[in-house]
Design a protein around this motif. Structure first.
Motif, mmCIF file in Angstrom:
data_model
loop_
_atom_site.group_PDB
_atom_site.id
_atom_site.type_symbol
_atom_site.label_atom_id
_atom_site.label_comp_id
_atom_site.label_asym_id
_atom_site.label_seq_id
_atom_site.Cartn_x
_atom_site.Cartn_y
_atom_site.Cartn_z
ATOM 1 N N GLU A 135 41.057 -72.746 -32.369
ATOM 2 C CA GLU A 135 41.278 -74.056 -31.741
ATOM 3 C C GLU A 135 42.214 -73.982 -30.547
ATOM 4 O O GLU A 135 42.298 -74.945 -29.779
ATOM 5 C CB GLU A 135 41.832 -75.051 -32.767
ATOM 6 C CG GLU A 135 40.760 -75.637 -33.670
ATOM 7 C CD GLU A 135 41.291 -76.770 -34.532
ATOM 8 O OE1 GLU A 135 40.793 -77.903 -34.397
ATOM 9 O OE2 GLU A 135 42.200 -76.513 -35.339
ATOM 10 N N ASP A 193 37.511 -76.670 -28.697
ATOM 11 C CA ASP A 193 37.549 -77.898 -29.488
ATOM 12 C C ASP A 193 36.463 -77.794 -30.549
ATOM 13 O O ASP A 193 35.268 -77.823 -30.240
ATOM 14 C CB ASP A 193 37.299 -79.105 -28.576
ATOM 15 C CG ASP A 193 37.338 -80.424 -29.342
ATOM 16 O OD1 ASP A 193 37.547 -80.405 -30.576
ATOM 17 O OD2 ASP A 193 37.143 -81.482 -28.703
ATOM 18 N N LEU A 194 36.868 -77.642 -31.802
ATOM 19 C CA LEU A 194 35.926 -77.428 -32.890
ATOM 20 C C LEU A 194 35.492 -78.723 -33.580
ATOM 21 O O LEU A 194 34.692 -78.679 -34.512
ATOM 22 C CB LEU A 194 36.545 -76.484 -33.937
ATOM 23 C CG LEU A 194 37.001 -75.108 -33.430
ATOM 24 C CD1 LEU A 194 37.595 -74.307 -34.583
ATOM 25 C CD2 LEU A 194 35.859 -74.346 -32.773
ATOM 26 N N LEU A 230 31.892 -79.598 -34.529
ATOM 27 C CA LEU A 230 31.199 -78.820 -35.558
ATOM 28 C C LEU A 230 31.323 -79.428 -36.944
ATOM 29 O O LEU A 230 30.590 -79.049 -37.856
ATOM 30 C CB LEU A 230 31.751 -77.392 -35.602
ATOM 31 C CG LEU A 230 31.713 -76.584 -34.306
ATOM 32 C CD1 LEU A 230 32.314 -75.209 -34.545
ATOM 33 C CD2 LEU A 230 30.288 -76.458 -33.785
ATOM 34 N N GLU A 278 38.010 -68.603 -40.571
ATOM 35 C CA GLU A 278 37.830 -67.819 -39.350
ATOM 36 C C GLU A 278 38.005 -66.328 -39.652
ATOM 37 O O GLU A 278 39.126 -65.847 -39.812
ATOM 38 C CB GLU A 278 38.833 -68.244 -38.278
ATOM 39 C CG GLU A 278 38.657 -67.502 -36.967
ATOM 40 C CD GLU A 278 39.632 -67.953 -35.890
ATOM 41 O OE1 GLU A 278 39.660 -67.309 -34.825
ATOM 42 O OE2 GLU A 278 40.364 -68.950 -36.116
ATOM 43 N N ILE A 329 33.586 -69.581 -38.758
ATOM 44 C CA ILE A 329 33.578 -69.802 -37.317
ATOM 45 C C ILE A 329 34.384 -68.663 -36.705
ATOM 46 O O ILE A 329 35.484 -68.352 -37.164
ATOM 47 C CB ILE A 329 34.177 -71.189 -36.959
ATOM 48 C CG1 ILE A 329 34.192 -71.397 -35.447
ATOM 49 C CG2 ILE A 329 35.565 -71.370 -37.533
ATOM 50 C CD1 ILE A 329 32.870 -71.812 -34.901
ATOM 51 N N VAL A 359 29.448 -75.989 -28.690
ATOM 52 C CA VAL A 359 30.763 -76.391 -28.207
ATOM 53 C C VAL A 359 30.905 -75.937 -26.764
ATOM 54 O O VAL A 359 30.250 -74.992 -26.317
ATOM 55 C CB VAL A 359 31.902 -75.800 -29.063
ATOM 56 C CG1 VAL A 359 31.846 -76.343 -30.481
ATOM 57 C CG2 VAL A 359 31.852 -74.285 -29.078
ATOM 58 N N PRO A 398 31.425 -67.074 -29.134
ATOM 59 C CA PRO A 398 31.657 -67.913 -30.311
ATOM 60 C C PRO A 398 30.400 -68.070 -31.170
ATOM 61 O O PRO A 398 29.289 -68.206 -30.651
ATOM 62 C CB PRO A 398 32.082 -69.256 -29.704
ATOM 63 C CG PRO A 398 32.631 -68.894 -28.354
ATOM 64 C CD PRO A 398 31.754 -67.772 -27.886
ATOM 65 N N ILE A 424 28.809 -69.258 -35.389
ATOM 66 C CA ILE A 424 28.971 -69.899 -36.691
ATOM 67 C C ILE A 424 28.050 -69.189 -37.680
ATOM 68 O O ILE A 424 26.966 -68.723 -37.313
ATOM 69 C CB ILE A 424 28.647 -71.411 -36.620
ATOM 70 C CG1 ILE A 424 29.114 -72.127 -37.892
ATOM 71 C CG2 ILE A 424 27.168 -71.660 -36.360
ATOM 72 C CD1 ILE A 424 29.096 -73.651 -37.771
#
Length: 270
Positions: A92, A96-97, A100, A109, A145, A177, A243, A245
């Motif tokens: 973060e 800006d998560l 999600l 993480e 993430i 994001v 990034p 997920i």
């Protein structure tokens, strides 16, 4: 390499945490040269996240020898308050998560995924993933993430990796994001990932057969990772990352079968 007795465990003692820090330095500092000269004094790689009570360190041993490690950072209320974020994870600081978040989701993480060079073609990688999965399940995690190393500080090569990932169908259809600008990369890249020939092919739109860096490829193939943003510059390591997920319920069945087989072999040995 002669197989000894493989196992993974959560690091709980000072010695085990030290082993994790040494492995991380061996990879990021000694092998890749991504750490400051100051860190070479202790030959350990550590950050403030490592000492939080919400951080878990997984170690893989080949016999008595520690050969691989990773950390799993769980949401931390103090981190969330200090960052003004909603999840309480280190990422973060740069993303800006909040977009999600869905009801029932619990993030963690994973980072610092390190295997010593001599063991990269062994079962150490699978044991590390199995430990990451089992411990996350035990703690109620539903999604990971993270941001995977792209092995370059070149914005052009990082963006090309993003395009190749898209051509393979690895972009997330559900999550996206935004990456903040401006990017902080150096004006002149020191480490390129793609060859001039590969870049020339890409300019012609010929993305089939182009390589994807090891880390994002590994997590996409074995853990079902999907990528959620354009390349993000990591000022700590001075390289670009991608990034991603990963949903624990969507890990490929063949990977889960390997994890369970390893756990069964560990139980049988015990």
């Amino acid at each position: 390499m002669r197989r000894k007795h493989w196992h993974w465990r959560v690091a709980t003692t000072q010695r085990e945490l030290d082993d994790a820090a040494r492995i991380r330095w061996a990879v990021f500092g000694g092998e890749l040269g991504l750490l400051s000269e100051q860190s070479a004094l202790s030959r350990r790689e550590l950050t403030c996240v490592d000492t939080l009570d919400t951080t878990v360190h997984v170690l893989v041993h080949d016999g008595a020898e520690p050969v691989a490690t990773m950390r799993i950072a769980l949401p931390n209320a103090e981190v969330a308050a200090n960052l003004g974020g909603t999840v309480g994870l280190e990422l973060e600081q740069r993303l800006d998560l909040s977009a999600l978040l869905r009801p029932g989701m619990r993030f963690a993480e994973p980072s610092r995924f390190c295997v010593l060079p001599e063991w990269r073609r062994s079962e150490a990688v699978t044991w590390l993933q199995a430990g990451m999965y089992a411990e996350s399940r035990r703690r109620g995690v539903t999604h990971w993430i993270a941001s995977a190393n792209l092995e370059t500080d070149s914005p052009e090569d990082a963006l090309l990796s993003w395009q190749v990932v898209a051509s393979r169908g690895w972009r997330s259809p559900c999550f996206r994001v935004a990456v903040p600008d401006p990017r902080e990369a150096a004006a002149h890249a020191r480490t390129l990932f793609y060859t001039p020939e590969e870049r020339a092919r890409a300019k012609q739109g010929l993305l089939d057969g182009l390589r994807v860096p090891r880390s994002p490829s590994l997590f996409a193939r074995t853990m079902g990772a999907r990528f959620i943003a354009e390349p993000l510059y990591d000022a700590y390591f001075e390289w670009f990352t991608l990034p991603l997920i990963m949903a624990l319920d969507e890990i490929p069945a063949d990977s889960l079968a390997r994890f369970h087989a390893l756990e069964n072999s560990l139980s049988s040995a015990a």
